[in-house]
Design an enzyme around this catalytic site. Sequence first.
Site, PDB file in Angstrom:
ATOM      1  N   ASP A  93       0.901  -1.329  -0.023  1.00 22.88           N
ATOM      2  CA  ASP A  93      -0.060  -0.109  -0.143  1.00 22.88           C
ATOM      3  C   ASP A  93       0.733   1.259  -0.044  1.00 22.88           C
ATOM      4  O   ASP A  93       1.811   1.133   0.822  1.00 22.88           O
ATOM      5  CB  ASP A  93      -0.827  -0.024   1.350  1.00 22.88           C
ATOM      6  CG  ASP A  93      -1.984   1.162   1.182  1.00 22.88           C
ATOM      7  OD1 ASP A  93      -2.532   1.403   0.168  1.00 22.88           O
ATOM      8  OD2 ASP A  93      -2.458   1.281   2.557  1.00 22.88           O
ATOM      9  N   ASN A 277     -10.200   0.500  -0.017  1.00 21.42           N
ATOM     10  CA  ASN A 277      -9.247   0.422   0.912  1.00 21.42           C
ATOM     11  C   ASN A 277      -9.889   0.684   2.218  1.00 21.42           C
ATOM     12  O   ASN A 277     -10.397   2.154   2.326  1.00 21.42           O
ATOM     13  CB  ASN A 277      -8.104   1.499   0.785  1.00 21.42           C
ATOM     14  CG  ASN A 277      -7.123   0.815  -0.389  1.00 21.42           C
ATOM     15  OD1 ASN A 277      -7.205  -0.179  -1.141  1.00 21.42           O
ATOM     16  ND2 ASN A 277      -5.878   1.731  -0.562  1.00 21.42           N
ATOM     17  N   ILE A 278      -9.704   0.035   3.241  1.00 13.70           N
ATOM     18  CA  ILE A 278     -10.161   0.112   4.567  1.00 13.70           C
ATOM     19  C   ILE A 278      -9.022  -0.183   5.750  1.00 13.70           C
ATOM     20  O   ILE A 278      -8.683  -1.241   5.997  1.00 13.70           O
ATOM     21  CB  ILE A 278     -11.360  -0.436   4.744  1.00 13.70           C
ATOM     22  CG1 ILE A 278     -12.596  -0.242   3.915  1.00 13.70           C
ATOM     23  CG2 ILE A 278     -11.910  -0.502   6.337  1.00 13.70           C
ATOM     24  CD1 ILE A 278     -13.703  -1.002   3.912  1.00 13.70           C
TER      25      ILE A 278
HETATM   26  P1  13P Z   1      -8.788   4.797   5.841  1.00 16.53           P
HETATM   27  O1  13P Z   1      -7.877   5.576   6.421  1.00 16.53           O
HETATM   28  O2  13P Z   1     -10.197   5.427   5.294  1.00 16.53           O
HETATM   29  O3  13P Z   1      -9.186   3.554   6.432  1.00 16.53           O
HETATM   30  O4  13P Z   1      -8.153   4.441   4.417  1.00 16.53           O
HETATM   31  C1  13P Z   1      -7.118   3.518   4.162  1.00 16.53           C
HETATM   32  C2  13P Z   1      -6.486   3.455   2.887  1.00 16.53           C
HETATM   33  O5  13P Z   1      -6.628   3.981   2.090  1.00 16.53           O
HETATM   34  C3  13P Z   1      -5.148   2.824   3.020  1.00 16.53           C
HETATM   35  O6  13P Z   1      -4.426   2.758   1.634  1.00 16.53           O
HETATM   36  O1  G3H Z   2      -3.297   4.875   3.672  1.00 18.72           O
HETATM   37  C1  G3H Z   2      -2.630   4.520   4.838  1.00 18.72           C
HETATM   38  C2  G3H Z   2      -3.064   3.340   5.387  1.00 18.72           C
HETATM   39  O2  G3H Z   2      -4.049   3.592   6.422  1.00 18.72           O
HETATM   40  C3  G3H Z   2      -1.735   3.011   6.560  1.00 18.72           C
HETATM   41  O3  G3H Z   2      -1.427   3.893   7.451  1.00 18.72           O
HETATM   42  O4  G3H Z   2       0.818   4.346   7.105  1.00 18.72           O
HETATM   43  O5  G3H Z   2      -0.238   4.285   9.415  1.00 18.72           O
HETATM   44  O6  G3H Z   2       0.252   2.185   8.449  1.00 18.72           O
HETATM   45  P1  G3H Z   2      -0.105   3.703   7.970  1.00 18.72           P
HETATM   46 ZN    ZN Z   3      -4.655   4.895   1.053  1.00 23.60          ZN
END
Ligand code: 13P
Ligand code: G3H
Ligand code: ZN
Length: 332
Positions: A93, A277-278
């Site tokens: 991600d 994405n969640i």
């Molecule tokens: P949220 O912060 O809305 O859960 O989004 C997560 C996300 O986009 C991870 O790439």
């Molecule tokens: O989009 C981001 C995700 O929620 C990941 O968050 O970088 O804190 O792991 P993080």
């Molecule tokens: Zn994201």
Amino acid sequence: MTSYKELGLVNTKDIFKKAISGGYAIPAYNFNNMEQMQAIIMACVETKSPVILQVSAGARKYANQNILKNMARGAVEYAHELGYDIPVVLHLDHGDSFEICKDCIETGFSSVMIDGSHFSYEENVALTKKVCEFAHSQKDYVTVEGELGVLAGVEDDVSSEHSHYTQPSEVVDFVNKTKVDSLAISIGTSHGRAKFKPDQCTRDANGILIPPPLRFDILEEIEKQIPGFPIVLHGSSSVPIEYVQMIEKFGGKLTDSVGIPEEQLRKAAKSAVCKINIDSDGRLAMTAIIRKVLVEQPEEFDPRKLIGPARDELKKLYAHKNQNVLGSAGQA
Ligand code: 13P
Ligand code: G3H
Ligand code: ZN
């Protein structure tokens, strides 16, 4: 060097194709630890949903990329043991460099995101193209997600003060030049648990913040430009008010929390949006239950008694999303 097929994983090619024609979206749930992985797999096996396990740069730092990769292998075996094989993708991600994408691909990830959205358009094209060339030339084709447009919101490794919607006029050129397999777009979603400032929202009779609607007009325009091409929505947590209230009841403070309403995500999932994405909702569910147990059972000091109930709640939350929001239940 490990190929994702050795781990029992799949890339996103087939599952995205089916999701677009079937009018649903594949859940992309972030994970950093064993309990999150177990909850995701239990929920997706129970609801017979394909799933994308997502690893952020922060997750790599926290848990170690090799441990996460082996957890993904364990996730595939765990689903099998639970009695139903589901397609499992291991996805990077918000990769922010060629090197991190290459490293993940060589470790056994089946999909990577190269997020060049903070660079100029030309730099984004060049970087995304370079990652695609590498990923696609592997023995087993690794899929790549690119991003056009910038989401607002702040998290550990993803932050931007303002959002810039994706310009539909750019998408054909970007997709053709880079050869990306899917495209993350900005239509008003945002990372984290406070997705909008209160002055961007209205309030209902109980004072609860109501966010501005997503820009479905931009999504439709993008779909016209690249018909049938897989679209991704980041920042798609709904920030359930029950969890926010539970966290605040048991001593937390989460002022001005607001997410994306479930009906809007359901509508998006019926379009070419095939990955949603969640992350934040899972964080809220776990924190709410852990706070509750700590306050209600002050004598408890076995971590399993704190994290176990949080894992149960997470599983419930993910099953609900697959069934009622993304529509991915029954599609594996
Ligand atoms: P949220 O912060 O809305 O859960 O989004 C997560 C996300 O986009 C991870 O790439
Ligand atoms: O989009 C981001 C995700 O929620 C990941 O968050 O970088 O804190 O792991 P993080
Ligand atoms: Zn994201």
